[in-house]
Design a protein around this motif. Structure first.
Motif, PDB file in Angstrom:
ATOM      1  N   LYS A  86       0.840  -1.209   0.000  1.00 39.08           N
ATOM      2  CA  LYS A  86       0.000   0.000   0.000  1.00 39.08           C
ATOM      3  C   LYS A  86       0.874   1.258   0.000  1.00 39.08           C
ATOM      4  N   ILE A  87       1.855   1.288   0.895  1.00 41.15           N
ATOM      5  CA  ILE A  87       2.718   2.472   1.001  1.00 41.15           C
ATOM      6  C   ILE A  87       3.550   2.633  -0.267  1.00 41.15           C
ATOM      7  N   TRP A  88       4.024   1.534  -0.817  1.00 39.71           N
ATOM      8  CA  TRP A  88       4.790   1.566  -2.063  1.00 39.71           C
ATOM      9  C   TRP A  88       3.941   2.193  -3.183  1.00 39.71           C
ATOM     10  N   CYS A  89       2.696   1.728  -3.323  1.00 39.04           N
ATOM     11  CA  CYS A  89       1.801   2.278  -4.360  1.00 39.04           C
ATOM     12  C   CYS A  89       1.535   3.762  -4.139  1.00 39.04           C
ATOM     13  N   GLU A  90       1.179   4.104  -2.913  1.00 38.39           N
ATOM     14  CA  GLU A  90       0.825   5.500  -2.628  1.00 38.39           C
ATOM     15  C   GLU A  90       2.018   6.422  -2.799  1.00 38.39           C
ATOM     16  N   PHE A  91       3.183   5.941  -2.390  1.00 38.72           N
ATOM     17  CA  PHE A  91       4.379   6.776  -2.442  1.00 38.72           C
ATOM     18  C   PHE A  91       4.810   7.002  -3.886  1.00 38.72           C
ATOM     19  N   LYS A  92       4.693   5.950  -4.685  1.00 35.66           N
ATOM     20  CA  LYS A  92       5.175   6.040  -6.066  1.00 35.66           C
ATOM     21  C   LYS A  92       4.103   6.534  -7.040  1.00 35.66           C
ATOM     22  N   TYR A  93       2.850   6.158  -6.792  1.00 41.33           N
ATOM     23  CA  TYR A  93       1.781   6.447  -7.771  1.00 41.33           C
ATOM     24  C   TYR A  93       0.642   7.311  -7.209  1.00 41.33           C
ATOM     25  N   ASN A  94       0.726   7.670  -5.935  1.00 39.45           N
ATOM     26  CA  ASN A  94      -0.329   8.467  -5.279  1.00 39.45           C
ATOM     27  C   ASN A  94      -1.699   7.802  -5.309  1.00 39.45           C
ATOM     28  N   THR A  95      -1.714   6.492  -5.380  1.00 42.66           N
ATOM     29  CA  THR A  95      -2.978   5.764  -5.359  1.00 42.66           C
ATOM     30  C   THR A  95      -2.680   4.340  -4.900  1.00 42.66           C
ATOM     31  N   CYS A  96      -3.718   3.645  -4.443  1.00 42.05           N
ATOM     32  CA  CYS A  96      -3.532   2.239  -4.087  1.00 42.05           C
ATOM     33  C   CYS A  96      -4.699   1.435  -4.646  1.00 42.05           C
ATOM     34  N   PRO A  97      -4.393   0.405  -5.442  1.00 42.83           N
ATOM     35  CA  PRO A  97      -5.459  -0.417  -6.024  1.00 42.83           C
ATOM     36  C   PRO A  97      -6.341  -1.079  -4.960  1.00 42.83           C
ATOM     37  N   ALA A  98      -7.611  -1.257  -5.318  1.00 41.99           N
ATOM     38  CA  ALA A  98      -8.625  -1.787  -4.394  1.00 41.99           C
ATOM     39  C   ALA A  98      -8.241  -3.164  -3.846  1.00 41.99           C
ATOM     40  N   TRP A  99      -7.632  -4.013  -4.668  1.00 43.69           N
ATOM     41  CA  TRP A  99      -7.301  -5.365  -4.213  1.00 43.69           C
ATOM     42  C   TRP A  99      -6.338  -5.312  -3.029  1.00 43.69           C
ATOM     43  N   ILE A 100      -5.364  -4.414  -3.109  1.00 48.76           N
ATOM     44  CA  ILE A 100      -4.383  -4.281  -2.025  1.00 48.76           C
ATOM     45  C   ILE A 100      -5.046  -3.665  -0.788  1.00 48.76           C
ATOM     46  N   LEU A 101      -5.870  -2.645  -0.982  1.00 53.50           N
ATOM     47  CA  LEU A 101      -6.568  -2.028   0.160  1.00 53.50           C
ATOM     48  C   LEU A 101      -7.450  -3.050   0.874  1.00 53.50           C
ATOM     49  N   ASP A 102      -8.105  -3.893   0.107  1.00 48.72           N
ATOM     50  CA  ASP A 102      -8.952  -4.919   0.705  1.00 48.72           C
ATOM     51  C   ASP A 102      -8.126  -5.839   1.612  1.00 48.72           C
ATOM     52  N   LYS A 103      -6.926  -6.212   1.160  1.00 50.05           N
ATOM     53  CA  LYS A 103      -6.068  -7.080   1.972  1.00 50.05           C
ATOM     54  C   LYS A 103      -5.566  -6.339   3.218  1.00 50.05           C
ATOM     55  N   VAL A 104      -5.213  -5.073   3.066  1.00 54.36           N
ATOM     56  CA  VAL A 104      -4.769  -4.294   4.240  1.00 54.36           C
ATOM     57  C   VAL A 104      -5.890  -4.284   5.285  1.00 54.36           C
ATOM     58  N   ASN A 105      -7.124  -4.132   4.819  1.00 56.10           N
ATOM     59  CA  ASN A 105      -8.261  -4.034   5.738  1.00 56.10           C
ATOM     60  C   ASN A 105      -8.690  -5.372   6.326  1.00 56.10           C
ATOM     61  N   ASN A 106      -8.545  -6.430   5.570  1.00 55.75           N
ATOM     62  CA  ASN A 106      -9.149  -7.701   5.970  1.00 55.75           C
ATOM     63  C   ASN A 106      -8.179  -8.840   6.262  1.00 55.75           C
TER      64      ASN A 106
END
Length: 177
Positions: A86-106
């Motif tokens: 998540k941090i890698w995506c946000e830091f590099k692309y300023n966004t995080c794909p839903a699939w990764i966010l779902d895993k962070v949450n669940n």
């Protein structure tokens, strides 16, 4: 009685000793550890990676983790987790794909070992941010604290880092019997 496997994520910025610690802890607790799938994936890519590659990495990591969990004893140490992605995506692309966010949450781990940036940064072709370690470390800390996840910061050199990690694992495990 058979206890469920406790999954322990080893997280934090690049060049903080995650892989080494994962191996040491697995050996100490007589179990196995899940290597960081990103390394294997990017090593075989033969082109610059893209945002969708990080999703593929996340899926590969998740799949490997579930395969390894079947063979683990008591603990499964995971070199990398979905917060790293998540941090890698946000830091590099300023966004995080839903699939990764779902895993962070669940897909919540029993314990997150957040590696401190007290180790010297070591060059590696896959490492990108030698001068932003403090900023990245704070992103990890804020993410873990903000989500109220069970985490410990692991500092120290050489064997002390390993001993501090063992203490963190034992503290958390003994408080949740």
């Amino acid at each position: 009685m058979h206890h469920p496997i406790r999954r322990i994520a080893i997280t934090g910025p690049e060049s903080t000793g995650k892989s080494m610690l994962a191996g040491q802890l697995a050996e100490y607790y007589d179990t196995i550890w899940v290597p960081e799938y990103a390394r294997e994936y990017i090593d075989n890519l033969n082109r610059p990676y893209l945002l969708e590659d990080i999703v593929a990495i996340a899926k590969g990591q998740f799949e490997n983790e579930n395969i390894f969990a079947k063979k683990a004893k008591r603990f499964l140490f995971c070199d990398s987790d979905f917060i790293v992605l998540k941090i890698w995506c946000e830091f590099k692309y300023n966004t995080c794909p839903a699939w990764i966010l779902d895993k962070v949450n669940n897909h919540i781990y029993d314990l997150y070992l957040l590696m401190d940036i007290d180790l010297p940064w070591e060059y590696d072709p896959l490492r990108e941010h030698p001068h932003q370690r403090e900023l990245l470390f704070n992103l990890y800390k804020d993410e873990l604290a903000g989500r109220k996840l069970p985490f410990r910061i692991i500092s120290g050199f050489g064997n002390n880092r390993f001993k501090n990690a063992i203490k963190a694992v034992n503290d958390v495990i003994s408080s949740r019997k």
